[in-house]
Design an enzyme around this catalytic site. Structure first.
Site, mmCIF file in Angstrom:
data_model
loop_
_atom_site.group_PDB
_atom_site.id
_atom_site.type_symbol
_atom_site.label_atom_id
_atom_site.label_comp_id
_atom_site.label_asym_id
_atom_site.label_seq_id
_atom_site.Cartn_x
_atom_site.Cartn_y
_atom_site.Cartn_z
ATOM 1 N N HIS A 101 2.109 2.771 15.602
ATOM 2 C CA HIS A 101 3.527 2.729 15.241
ATOM 3 C C HIS A 101 3.788 3.702 14.105
ATOM 4 O O HIS A 101 2.852 4.212 13.477
ATOM 5 C CB HIS A 101 3.906 1.318 14.789
ATOM 6 N N HIS A 112 5.720 0.345 9.801
ATOM 7 C CA HIS A 112 5.176 -0.152 8.534
ATOM 8 C C HIS A 112 3.834 0.541 8.296
ATOM 9 O O HIS A 112 3.319 1.235 9.175
ATOM 10 C CB HIS A 112 4.982 -1.677 8.577
ATOM 11 N N GLU A 131 -0.329 4.827 9.341
ATOM 12 C CA GLU A 131 -1.699 4.372 9.596
ATOM 13 C C GLU A 131 -2.443 5.391 10.459
ATOM 14 O O GLU A 131 -3.643 5.629 10.274
ATOM 15 C CB GLU A 131 -1.664 3.008 10.280
#
Length: 272
Positions: A101, A112, A131
């Site tokens: 994501h 996030h 990430e």
């Protein structure tokens, strides 16, 4: 190796889809496992002889082992030294970022970075870092190429910058943080398998890249920065920000993991 996150899996669009224990989570565990199996099939078709699946979401106990393609092995459970990338140091020839994501502060379905909403931004060496970017930099430290990235279209846009040579598969189109135009599993499975088969052409370890790194983290409240700053080497650089240096990306990610764990523990109910 497959690093399998859940927010970017087929059909996932909101909180209950990925929170362990909810009815929706039980439903999307099956779709998540389906995405993983589609990639395993493609990697095997492309010549992979062994696939290690590292559970990388939340409790890291979401995939259904009983439904997993038998050509793979699954690393499940929490408290792994390299977290989402545990296993990258075991001689693997490539890594797939599945169900990923967009990063904190960016547009994307359930975007996030590590914490659901307390982190509003992360930069790696001055560059905004999801990430995916963090994990790709860690993979490079072991000479492991990123072969494929899947998630929503914003995830693929992000991956085009940090892993331009990887295959990118968008299983949904972001409309908002909690809405997306989704493709059915029959279509996403076919797309994932095809991409995984093709991307195996790039498998093979290259020269490891080990360099020092600097990470900055911005939180949504001052007390989280204050809490994180108790970690040795971590300095509070602003009212809501901390930063730290590390000699390698492995050490940087271990420190980042500690910072996020302490900040998460400092959250108090509705007031954060």
């Amino acid at each position: 190796m497959i690093s399998a996150d859940m927010e970017g899996a087929t059909g996932v669009t909101w909180t209950d889809d990925v929170v362990p224990g909810t009815e929706q989570w039980q439903r999307f565990r099956r779709l998540f496992t389906g995405d993983v199996n589609a990639v395993i099939a493609g990697l095997a078709d492309g010549g992979a002889t062994d696939v290690l699946v590292n559970e990388a979401h939340s409790s890291q106990r979401n995939l259904l082992l009983e439904d997993l393609d038998p050509r793979a092995r699954m690393l499940t459970g929490r408290h792994k030294p390299l977290s989402m990338m545990e296993g990258i140091d075991t001689g693997v020839d490539g890594v797939v970022f599945l169900g990923y994501h967009a990063g904190a502060g960016c547009d994307g379905v359930l975007s996030h970075t590590y914490l659901p909403n307390q982190i509003t931004g992360v930069t790696l060496d001055g560059i905004p870092a999801s990430e995916g970017r963090l994990n790709a930099t860690l993979a490079a430290e072991y000479g492991v190429p990123v072969l494929l990235v899947s998630g929503d279209d914003k995830t693929c846009d992000d991956a085009a910058d940090y892993a331009p040579d990887a295959a990118h598969v968008a299983v949904k189109e972001c409309i908002s943080r909690y809405a997306a135009i989704c493709l059915p599993p029959s279509r996403t499975s076919a797309d994932l398998t095809t991409a995984a088969t093709t991307c195996m052409r790039r498998a093979g370890r290259g020269k490891p890249t080990t360099t020092p790194h600097h990470i900055d983290v911005e939180f949504d409240a001052s007390h989280l920065a204050q809490a994180a700053a108790v970690v040795p080497t971590v300095e509070q650089t602003g009212v809501r920000t901390v930063g730290f240096d590390a000699p390698t990306m492995t050490e940087a990610m271990k420190t980042f993991k500690i910072v996020t764990a302490i900040a998460d523990g400092a959250v108090q109910g509705k007031y954060g």
